[in-house]
Design an enzyme around this catalytic site. Sequence first.
Site, PDB file in Angstrom:
ATOM      1  N   CYS A   1      -6.069  -1.741  -1.486  1.00  0.00           N
ATOM      2  CA  CYS A   1      -7.071  -0.670  -1.599  1.00  0.00           C
ATOM      3  C   CYS A   1      -6.701   0.543  -0.747  1.00  0.00           C
ATOM      4  CB  CYS A   1      -8.452  -1.193  -1.207  1.00  0.00           C
ATOM      5  SG  CYS A   1      -8.493  -1.923   0.447  1.00  0.00           S
TER       6      CYS A   1
ATOM      7  N   ARG B   1     -21.284   6.089   3.016  1.00  0.00           N
ATOM      8  CA  ARG B   1     -20.305   5.149   3.587  1.00  0.00           C
ATOM      9  C   ARG B   1     -20.700   4.889   5.031  1.00  0.00           C
ATOM     10  NH1 ARG B   1     -13.837   4.851   4.026  1.00  0.00           N
ATOM     11  NH2 ARG B   1     -14.242   4.172   1.907  1.00  0.00           N
TER      12      ARG B   1
ATOM     13  N   ASP C   1      -5.635  -6.427   2.036  1.00  0.00           N
ATOM     14  CA  ASP C   1      -6.364  -5.339   2.707  1.00  0.00           C
ATOM     15  C   ASP C   1      -6.070  -5.479   4.203  1.00  0.00           C
ATOM     16  OD1 ASP C   1      -8.199  -3.354   3.446  1.00  0.00           O
ATOM     17  OD2 ASP C   1      -9.979  -4.595   3.121  1.00  0.00           O
TER      18      ASP C   1
ATOM     19  N   HIS D   1     -17.721  -3.023  -1.101  1.00  0.00           N
ATOM     20  CA  HIS D   1     -17.037  -1.761  -1.453  1.00  0.00           C
ATOM     21  C   HIS D   1     -16.949  -1.683  -2.988  1.00  0.00           C
ATOM     22  CE1 HIS D   1     -14.838   1.793  -1.001  1.00  0.00           C
ATOM     23  NE2 HIS D   1     -13.672   1.364  -0.592  1.00  0.00           N
TER      24      HIS D   1
ATOM     25  N   GLN E   1     -14.568   0.640  -5.168  1.00  0.00           N
ATOM     26  CA  GLN E   1     -13.141   0.271  -5.108  1.00  0.00           C
ATOM     27  C   GLN E   1     -12.795  -0.745  -6.202  1.00  0.00           C
ATOM     28  OE1 GLN E   1     -10.550   1.315  -2.724  1.00  0.00           O
ATOM     29  NE2 GLN E   1      -9.291   0.287  -4.256  1.00  0.00           N
TER      30      GLN E   1
HETATM   31  N1   CP Z   1      -9.804   2.625  -0.240  1.00  0.00           N
HETATM   32  C1   CP Z   1     -10.635   3.442   0.434  1.00  0.00           C
HETATM   33  O1   CP Z   1     -11.855   3.332   0.375  1.00  0.00           O
HETATM   34  O2   CP Z   1     -10.001   4.407   1.153  1.00  0.00           O
HETATM   35  P1   CP Z   1     -10.709   5.414   2.182  1.00  0.00           P
HETATM   36  O3   CP Z   1     -11.176   4.602   3.350  1.00  0.00           O
HETATM   37  O4   CP Z   1      -9.623   6.384   2.534  1.00  0.00           O
HETATM   38  O5   CP Z   1     -11.854   6.081   1.482  1.00  0.00           O
HETATM   39  N1  NVA Z   2     -11.829  -3.503   4.617  1.00  0.00           N
HETATM   40  C1  NVA Z   2     -11.463  -2.114   4.837  1.00  0.00           C
HETATM   41  C2  NVA Z   2     -11.469  -1.366   3.543  1.00  0.00           C
HETATM   42  C3  NVA Z   2     -11.033   0.062   3.633  1.00  0.00           C
HETATM   43  C4  NVA Z   2     -11.097   0.768   2.323  1.00  0.00           C
HETATM   44  C5  NVA Z   2     -12.422  -1.488   5.836  1.00  0.00           C
HETATM   45  O1  NVA Z   2     -13.630  -1.722   5.732  1.00  0.00           O
HETATM   46  O2  NVA Z   2     -11.962  -0.781   6.722  1.00  0.00           O
END
Ligand code: CP
Ligand code: NVA
Length: 311
Positions: free
Chosen positions: A269, A106, A228, A133, A136
């Site tokens: 999400c 990540r 989101d 992502h 997700q």
């Molecule tokens: N939805 C999601 O990816 O959550 P986190 O950022 O907590 O992993």
């Molecule tokens: N768009 C958000 C998603 C988090 C799961 C981010 O990248 O922070």
Amino acid sequence: MNLKGRSFLTLKDFMPEEILYLLDLAAELKAKKKQGITGESLKGKNIALIFEKPSTRTRCAFTIGCIDEGAHPEYLGKDDIQLGHKESVEDTARVLGRMFDGIEFRGFKQETVEKLAKYSKVPVWNGLTDLYHPTQILADFLTIKEQFGYLKGIHLVFVGDGRNNMANSLMIGSAKLGLHFTILAPKELWPSKELCEQCEEYAKDSGAVITVTDDKNAVKGADVIYTDVWCSMGEEAKAAERIALLKPYQVNSKLMGMTEKEDTIFMHCLPAVKENEVTEEVFEKFADIVFDEAENRMHTIKAVMVATLGK
Ligand code: CP
Ligand code: NVA
């Protein structure tokens, strides 16, 4: 279906039937877990979990997914390893590939997760980048299937930052699997033309209708309203600008009412910034579904690891 040895970097790399297979496998693993049955599919495997950005759901999902199937997860936070600071991504990838059987990443750049896959030569799973992502989307689609019983023909409307990782990945997934997908966002936050064109190509095969608009009437007939955060991780400095742009696009009971459907559901999400992208009222009304969606991260991520690395 054989996905052994494959990385999971973006849904673009997967055929519709491969995505459906992962969803079916996740449902099967979920049903087993509910009966207290876990597996040994990943027994003896060591899994690196690299996090340049924070995470609750993704980190926990990978950790539990590993342990349920007999693997050892090793968390490597941004200050724990040399990646990108004192060592090139290519070199870190080659080291990790000699020691680990699979790597979750990540972070910021999609290019990093792609390099990790290229140089480690073990399966690499994208746990979120600035662009995509993909894990997700598996959880989201499993949840939609649980709610409605089917995916093809579902009308899914994403409201908010229409060019973030979630909007991009939902558009790819929907175009591949034949969900009618609408992005409702101000013009400044529309997805790239290139990605839209690519999704239009996928949609030719699946029958999906892809729409990008700033007209709120587009929520009419929606089965799912999805939102989101307005500022993704790393974009915190843009908060004031985003609030000004997106305030009219808040998901509130008025917008939910504009679907003119009784059974429209709300999804997110998470993490959520309540009273920004969604009101507390709408969030709480659909909390059971939103937390099913969060739980489904675990079952779907486990399915990805089992399918690509399991025995
Ligand atoms: N939805 C999601 O990816 O959550 P986190 O950022 O907590 O992993
Ligand atoms: N768009 C958000 C998603 C988090 C799961 C981010 O990248 O922070």
